[in-house]
Scaffold this active site. Structure first.
Site, mmCIF file in Angstrom:
data_model
loop_
_atom_site.group_PDB
_atom_site.id
_atom_site.type_symbol
_atom_site.label_atom_id
_atom_site.label_comp_id
_atom_site.label_asym_id
_atom_site.label_seq_id
_atom_site.Cartn_x
_atom_site.Cartn_y
_atom_site.Cartn_z
ATOM 1 N N GLN A 89 0.870 -1.165 0.010
ATOM 2 C CA GLN A 89 0.058 -0.133 0.221
ATOM 3 C C GLN A 89 0.730 1.134 0.077
ATOM 4 O O GLN A 89 0.417 2.459 -0.415
ATOM 5 C CB GLN A 89 -0.805 0.016 1.275
ATOM 6 C CG GLN A 89 -1.900 -0.939 1.139
ATOM 7 C CD GLN A 89 -3.135 -0.674 0.186
ATOM 8 O OE1 GLN A 89 -3.210 0.538 -0.344
ATOM 9 N NE2 GLN A 89 -3.904 -1.732 -0.557
ATOM 10 N N SER A 135 3.072 -4.965 -5.166
ATOM 11 C CA SER A 135 2.002 -5.168 -6.037
ATOM 12 C C SER A 135 1.632 -4.249 -7.415
ATOM 13 O O SER A 135 1.610 -3.027 -6.869
ATOM 14 C CB SER A 135 0.706 -5.559 -5.293
ATOM 15 O OG SER A 135 -0.221 -6.010 -6.149
ATOM 16 N N CYS A 156 -10.558 -8.724 0.464
ATOM 17 C CA CYS A 156 -10.166 -10.227 0.469
ATOM 18 C C CYS A 156 -11.020 -11.072 1.357
ATOM 19 O O CYS A 156 -11.311 -12.163 1.420
ATOM 20 C CB CYS A 156 -8.713 -10.439 0.606
ATOM 21 S SG CYS A 156 -7.805 -9.522 -0.017
HETATM 22 C C1 LIG Z 1 -3.499 -6.033 -2.054
HETATM 23 C C2 LIG Z 1 -2.550 -6.201 -0.898
HETATM 24 C C3 LIG Z 1 -1.786 -7.350 -0.895
HETATM 25 C C4 LIG Z 1 -1.928 -8.425 -1.799
HETATM 26 O O1 LIG Z 1 -1.596 -8.230 -3.156
HETATM 27 P P1 LIG Z 1 -2.027 -8.838 -4.404
HETATM 28 O O2 LIG Z 1 -1.093 -8.602 -5.565
HETATM 29 O O3 LIG Z 1 -3.442 -8.549 -4.651
HETATM 30 O O4 LIG Z 1 -1.647 -10.413 -4.233
HETATM 31 C C5 LIG Z 1 -0.894 -7.443 0.040
HETATM 32 N N1 LIG Z 1 -0.779 -6.601 1.169
HETATM 33 C C6 LIG Z 1 -1.620 -5.509 1.250
HETATM 34 C C7 LIG Z 1 -1.193 -4.669 2.336
HETATM 35 C C8 LIG Z 1 -2.305 -5.326 0.248
HETATM 36 O O5 LIG Z 1 -3.156 -4.259 0.342
#
Ligand SMILES: *Cc1c(COP(=O)(O)O)cnc(C)c1O
Length: 387
Positions: A179, A199, A325
């Site tokens: 994030q 990500s 999620c």
């Molecule tokens: C969205 C998110 C993830 C997971 O990432 P993906 O690419 O969707 O697997 C992990 N940690 C945080 C803090 C996130 O917001």
């Protein structure tokens, strides 16, 4: 629902038009395998290098320390399990109660396999006590895994201080930076973080691509075994189009960061002030801590969050109740519960996540319609209690 207003940018973001443009040739004639010796492959290798350089520049590390993966979840798994596999004698993990499920659910699974996990608490504002971290680390600790910024509340943890403690105690530190990257300045050169998850789809690249930062010289075992792609840390033919898109998104994020940071924070603050002024019995979560400029987590007393979100959706406003999620379940957020928010109030949580595509007028529209929607949601929830 003509013009839908998307305020769920902590769950995912739209692919930037420039990112889509950058990807398209790689879905067409530029289909070579970067590992191939002929010219189809050779030129593609240069595109991976460019993407790696751009991402490294965004987070302040060397391109050699960036390894592409399928996203945040994989990187979090690779980091934690990779460290554990490299130190079989160490059976203790330190993390927090407010991590993303990619870390939290993994840790619960590791507990079933006999590992010991300490989940550090947070205070009512979502803040972490460094003394708690210092106390939790012992001779058996294999790693500390702590997020840079929280996906639900936006609270930013003092990562530099955390990394200093871990270095003093000689314990590896993995940071879930998903994030933070692209939203706030991240400069790995200023920290002693060993591993960090990134990500793409949280900052306008496609879903299904991300990266892990592995500090130069730091050894971990891979999750997958196969070819020598990503120098063996992540075998498998690279998803070239997505990696190119991730690189472009990183370049755009770096260019935008300075001026967008303030613009988005001003909009978020307007939203927050407007809620507090126009709607009775609203709580802002994590308001006293440093926070991501784009995130507002609020609880509306006497409201069922899901009902309010449905009303918002009917009025063209897309937001979420917390972590996407977990949001198929009607349970209150584990983050808010860890902050000591009473269950009844945590149920009325709504998370709004802005992006660099969020406009002034959109925030004004949200402020216009929200008081009415909250009132309606409160009436509905009262009726349900009586009924
Ligand atoms: C969205 C998110 C993830 C997971 O990432 P993906 O690419 O969707 O697997 C992990 N940690 C945080 C803090 C996130 O917001």
């Amino acid at each position: 629902m003509t013009d839908t207003l998307y305020l769920d940018n902590n769950a995912t973001t739209r692919v930037a038009p420039e990112v889509r443009e950058a990807i398209l040739p790689f879905l067409g004639e530029r289909y070579g395998n970067p590992s191939s010796p002929h010219h189809f492959g050779g030129s593609i290798e240069a595109d991976l290098t460019l993407a790696r350089n751009r991402l490294a520049s965004l987070v302040g590390c060397s391109p050699k320390e960036i390894f592409f993966t399928s996203g945040g979840t994989e990187s979090d798994n690779l980091a934690i399990r990779g460290i554990l596999a490299s130190h079989p004698d160490r059976r203790h993990i330190v993390t927090t109660q407010v991590e993303h499920s990619a870390v939290l659910v993994q840790c619960r699974e590791l507990e079933k396999q006999g590992f010991r996990v300490t989940y550090l608490p947070v205070d009512s504002d979502g803040g972490l006590k460094i003394a708690d971290l210092e106390e939790a680390i012992d001779e058996e600790t294999a790693l500390v895994s702590i997020m840079w910024a929280n996906n639900e509340t936006g609270v930013i943890f003092p990562i530099e201080e955390i990394s200093r403690v871990c270095r003093e105690r000689e314990v590896p530190l993995h940071v879930d930076g998903v994030q933070a990257v692209g939203k706030i300045p991240v400069n790995l050169a200023n920290t002693s973080i060993d591993l960090m998850a990134i990500s793409g789809h949280k900052f306008h690249a496609p879903k299904g691509v991300g990266a892990i930062y592995i500090r130069s010289g730091f050894k971990i075992k891979p999750l997958f075994w196969g070819g020598n792609q990503e120098r063996g840390r992540r075998p498998g033919t690279e998803p070239v189009p997505f990696i190119v898109g991730l690189g472009k998104a990183a370049q755009l994020a770096e260019e935008c960061l300075d001026h967008e940071f303030d613009r988005i924070r001003v909009l978020r603050d307007e939203l927050e002030k407007g809620f507090l002024k126009k709607i009775p019995e609203v709580w802002v979560n994590g308001g006293g801590q440093p926070r991501l400029p784009n995130t507002l987590s609020a609880c509306f007393e006497g409201v069922e969050g899901e009902a309010l979100l449905m009303l918002m959706d009917q009025n063209g406003i897309a937001a979420s109740s917390g972590s996407a999620c977990l949001s198929h379940r009607l349970e209150p957020s584990h983050v808010l519960l860890a902050m000591g928010v009473p269950e009844e109030i945590a149920k009325g949580a709504v998370r709004l996540g802005l992006s660099r595509y969020t406009e002034n007028e959109e925030i004004e529209r949200v402020l216009e319609v929200m008081p009415g929607l909250v009132e309606k949601a409160r009436r509905l929830s009262k009726r349900m209690e009586r009924g």
